[in-house]
Design an enzyme around this catalytic site. Structure first.
Site, PDB file in Angstrom:
ATOM      1  N   LYS A 274       1.431  -0.039  -1.430  1.00 23.95           N
ATOM      2  CA  LYS A 274       1.238  -1.163  -0.522  1.00 23.95           C
ATOM      3  C   LYS A 274       0.811  -2.399  -1.299  1.00 23.95           C
ATOM      4  CE  LYS A 274      -0.537   1.462   3.479  1.00 23.95           C
ATOM      5  NZ  LYS A 274       0.476   1.099   4.486  1.00 23.95           N
ATOM      6  N   ARG A 348       2.777  10.963   9.084  1.00 24.03           N
ATOM      7  CA  ARG A 348       3.649  11.869   9.834  1.00 24.03           C
ATOM      8  C   ARG A 348       3.860  13.182   9.095  1.00 24.03           C
ATOM      9  NH1 ARG A 348       8.329   7.444   9.881  1.00 24.03           N
ATOM     10  NH2 ARG A 348       6.470   6.125   9.801  1.00 24.03           N
TER      11      ARG A 348
HETATM   12  N1  BES Z   1      -1.447   3.883   7.712  1.00 24.49           N
HETATM   13  C1  BES Z   1      -0.209   3.185   7.770  1.00 24.49           C
HETATM   14  C2  BES Z   1      -0.009   2.438   9.094  1.00 24.49           C
HETATM   15  C3  BES Z   1      -0.928   1.294   9.383  1.00 24.49           C
HETATM   16  C4  BES Z   1      -0.507  -0.016   9.176  1.00 24.49           C
HETATM   17  C5  BES Z   1      -2.167   1.502   9.937  1.00 24.49           C
HETATM   18  C6  BES Z   1      -1.324  -1.070   9.495  1.00 24.49           C
HETATM   19  C7  BES Z   1      -3.000   0.451  10.236  1.00 24.49           C
HETATM   20  C8  BES Z   1      -2.578  -0.835  10.038  1.00 24.49           C
HETATM   21  C9  BES Z   1       0.940   4.168   7.608  1.00 24.49           C
HETATM   22  O1  BES Z   1       0.696   5.256   6.797  1.00 24.49           O
HETATM   23  C10 BES Z   1       2.067   3.410   6.984  1.00 24.49           C
HETATM   24  O2  BES Z   1       1.919   3.004   5.879  1.00 24.49           O
HETATM   25  N2  BES Z   1       3.159   3.228   7.721  1.00 24.49           N
HETATM   26  C11 BES Z   1       4.269   2.509   7.221  1.00 24.49           C
HETATM   27  C12 BES Z   1       5.508   3.251   7.627  1.00 24.49           C
HETATM   28  C13 BES Z   1       6.753   2.773   6.934  1.00 24.49           C
HETATM   29  C14 BES Z   1       6.690   3.111   5.457  1.00 24.49           C
HETATM   30  C15 BES Z   1       7.941   3.429   7.569  1.00 24.49           C
HETATM   31  C16 BES Z   1       4.231   1.131   7.850  1.00 24.49           C
HETATM   32  O3  BES Z   1       3.811   0.982   8.997  1.00 24.49           O
HETATM   33  O4  BES Z   1       4.598   0.177   7.141  1.00 24.49           O
HETATM   34 MN    MN Z   2       1.089   4.841   4.776  1.00 23.82          MN
END
Ligand code: BES
Ligand code: MN
Ligand code: ZN
Length: 501
Positions: A274, A348
């Site tokens: 990230k 997931r």
């Molecule tokens: N923990 C994150 C989701 C999240 C985003 C929680 C913002 C709280 C605030 C999750 O694990 C994630 O990174 N999801 C990705 C999915 C994508 C790679 C398909 C996302 O939301 O960008």
């Molecule tokens: Mn994530």
């Protein structure tokens, strides 16, 4: 100490009296008597337009000589037609947080009669006790000096308290503690609130609340073929665990409610790393686990007649030579093979194995809570929980519980065509779909591991965390959905006994 009193609020020997009023252009009729006792001070405040009961507005009157309370804090709740439990809590919390900046205070809380219309005394008592408990906690788990303090005395003034008023004080405290507990767990740094530490927190809660406690360590997870969850964990020096916390409050019922929580104690994104701005709040990626743990603890403290189990999927998503990689194919506990296309879609993978395990161990109704997707926040904003799942009865109950507690959930679609987007050339499925509809494809991914058990998925990525503070709440963990889960369990239909002839 929180107690109920039938004494007139103006006769309370307290440092502050909090008086809640609705929005009115002129002095509300039911405050006229109080106005007389204050020599017309309320009337002139209203006529000078200094305070009109607007939502979350307050006005303080200090060093009063006319009444017993030293100071008076008027707290606006806004239009009574728009009132919900959440708005009432926010109004009261705003007021309480204006005054709890020093230790040892005695306060009184009084809802004006026109505010209390349509609300039972027991609900108001519970709500006030809840707020008095929550108002004390701030985001500063790391601060050298606390900035908020517990009240020495809280007197809730009601004309006609129910006979079991003290029980409602107790449940309000329990609910407030569960919310605060969740906030604290989320607010600790990720180096402190590791998977191992979460296991210890769960163990402690189990001891306090008489819960069954079981932990599956990494070796157990491997024996169970929980390779999707293990893949996420393998880049971290922390060891993953699956914790089970059970409250058996109704041995005669065959309902076994499972609450599964995503417990990613830090989500760096893994090799699909990230950017800093997105990573900075990712200590909150265990909010689902914290929420379900505290909800089950509260169910036990309240001795609710339900059987409920919290399942905590605890891992850290990190980067190292051991990390799982984009392109890896992992075999989940159910045997389903998953092509990992993005290591940041880790929640997931964890839940895939946790959900299937929960179902194979007696769960009859399954709800998962997860900070699963940023896409859900895009769809619904920061305060609404996305609700997914095929079971209308279960989602209906959750919606009802949310309405009663004033929290916000909204149903989301899961049409079959989204499943197409998760197809893979090399495995049974992949862990991400295309950009659009990201919250839905995530939910569809989870559905593959649930089978026919009634199941609802709650995406709390937005509501579980506040980026900025508000008058009623500090920034950081919010404890969102804890109250709704507790309410759901309180409202759970008690199975009817076979009729006797
Ligand atoms: N923990 C994150 C989701 C999240 C985003 C929680 C913002 C709280 C605030 C999750 O694990 C994630 O990174 N999801 C990705 C999915 C994508 C790679 C398909 C996302 O939301 O960008
Ligand atoms: Mn994530
Ligand atoms: Zn995550």
């Amino acid at each position: 100490m929180i107690r109920i009193t039938t004494d007139s609020a103006v006769s309370l020997e307290v440092d502050w009296l909090v008086l809640l009023s609705g929005a009115h252009e002129s002095l509300p009729a039911d405050l006229r008597q109080t106005d007389q006792q204050l020599n017309g001070k309320l009337g002139s405040i209203w006529s000078r337009n200094e305070f009109a009961g607007d939502y979350c507005k307050t006005l303080s009157l200090r060093q009063l000589t006319e009444i017993s309370p030293v100071n008076l804090l008027l707290a606006g709740i806004g239009q009574t037609e728009e009132l919900s439990a959440e708005r009432l809590r926010r109004s009261l919390l705003t007021a309480l947080r204006k005054i709890n900046k020093q230790p040892g205070l005695r306060i009184g809380v009084r809802f004006a009669d026109h505010v209390a219309v349509g609300w039972s005394a027991s609900t108001l008592i519970e709500l006030a006790a809840d707020c008095a408990t929550v108002a004390v906690v701030d985001a500063g788990v790391h601060k050298q000096k606390p900035s908020r303090f517990d009240f020495k005395e809280v007197h809730i003034a009601v004309d006609q308290p129910p006979v079991d008023a003290d029980e409602h004080v107790k449940s309000g405290r329990t609910i407030g503690s569960a919310v605060s507990g969740t906030r604290c767990l989320v607010n600790y740094s990720a180096y402190q609130m590791t998977p191992e530490r979460m296991v210890e927190e769960a163990r402690e809660l189990a001891n306090q609340c008489d819960l069954e406690f079981q932990v599956l360590d990494a070796a157990d997870l491997a024996r169970e073929n929980m390779n999707a969850m293990l893949a996420v964990a393998q880049g971290s020096d922390r060891t993953p665990s699956l914790v089970r916390l059970s409250w058996r409050g109704n041995p005669t019922s065959s309902d076994e409610i499972g609450l599964a929580g995503k417990g990613v104690t830090f989500d760096s994104g893994g090799l699909s790393i990230k950017p800093t701005e997105s990573m900075v709040a990712m200590k909150s990626d265990m909010a689902g686990a914290a929420t379900v743990m505290e909800a089950v603890g509260a169910a036990a403290s309240l001795r609710l007649p339900v059987n409920v189990t919290a399942w905590l999927g605890l891992v850290e998503n990190m980067i190292s030579g051991q990390s799982y990689r984009p392109g890896d194919v992992v075999t989940a506990r159910t045997g389903t093979t998953i092509e990992v296309q993005n290591t940041d879609a880790e929640g997931r993978l964890v839940l895939a194995d946790v959900l299937s395990y929960a179902i194979d161990h007696g769960t009859t109704h399954l709800i998962d809570l997860a900070t699963l997707t940023g896409a859900c926040v895009v769809a619904l904003g920061e305060e609404i929980t996305g609700m997914f799942g095929g079971c209308d009865e279960l989602s209906g109950r959750i919606e009802q519980a949310a309405t009663n507690t004033g929290e916000y959930v909204w149903p989301m679609p899961m049409h079959a065509h989204f499943d197409e987007l998760l197809k893979s050339d090399v495995a049974d499925c992949r862990n991400v779909g295309p950009r659009w509809g990201g919250a839905v494809t995530a939910a569809c991914f989870l559905r593959k591991f649930v089978g026919t058990t009634p199941w609802v998925h709650l995406d709390i990525a937005g509501p579980s965390w506040a980026n900025t503070s508000a008058a009623w709440c500090d920034s950081g963990g919010t404890g969102a959905m804890v109250r709704t889960l507790i309410q759901l369990l309180r409202q759970w239909p008690v199975q009817s006994q076979p009729a006797r002839h």
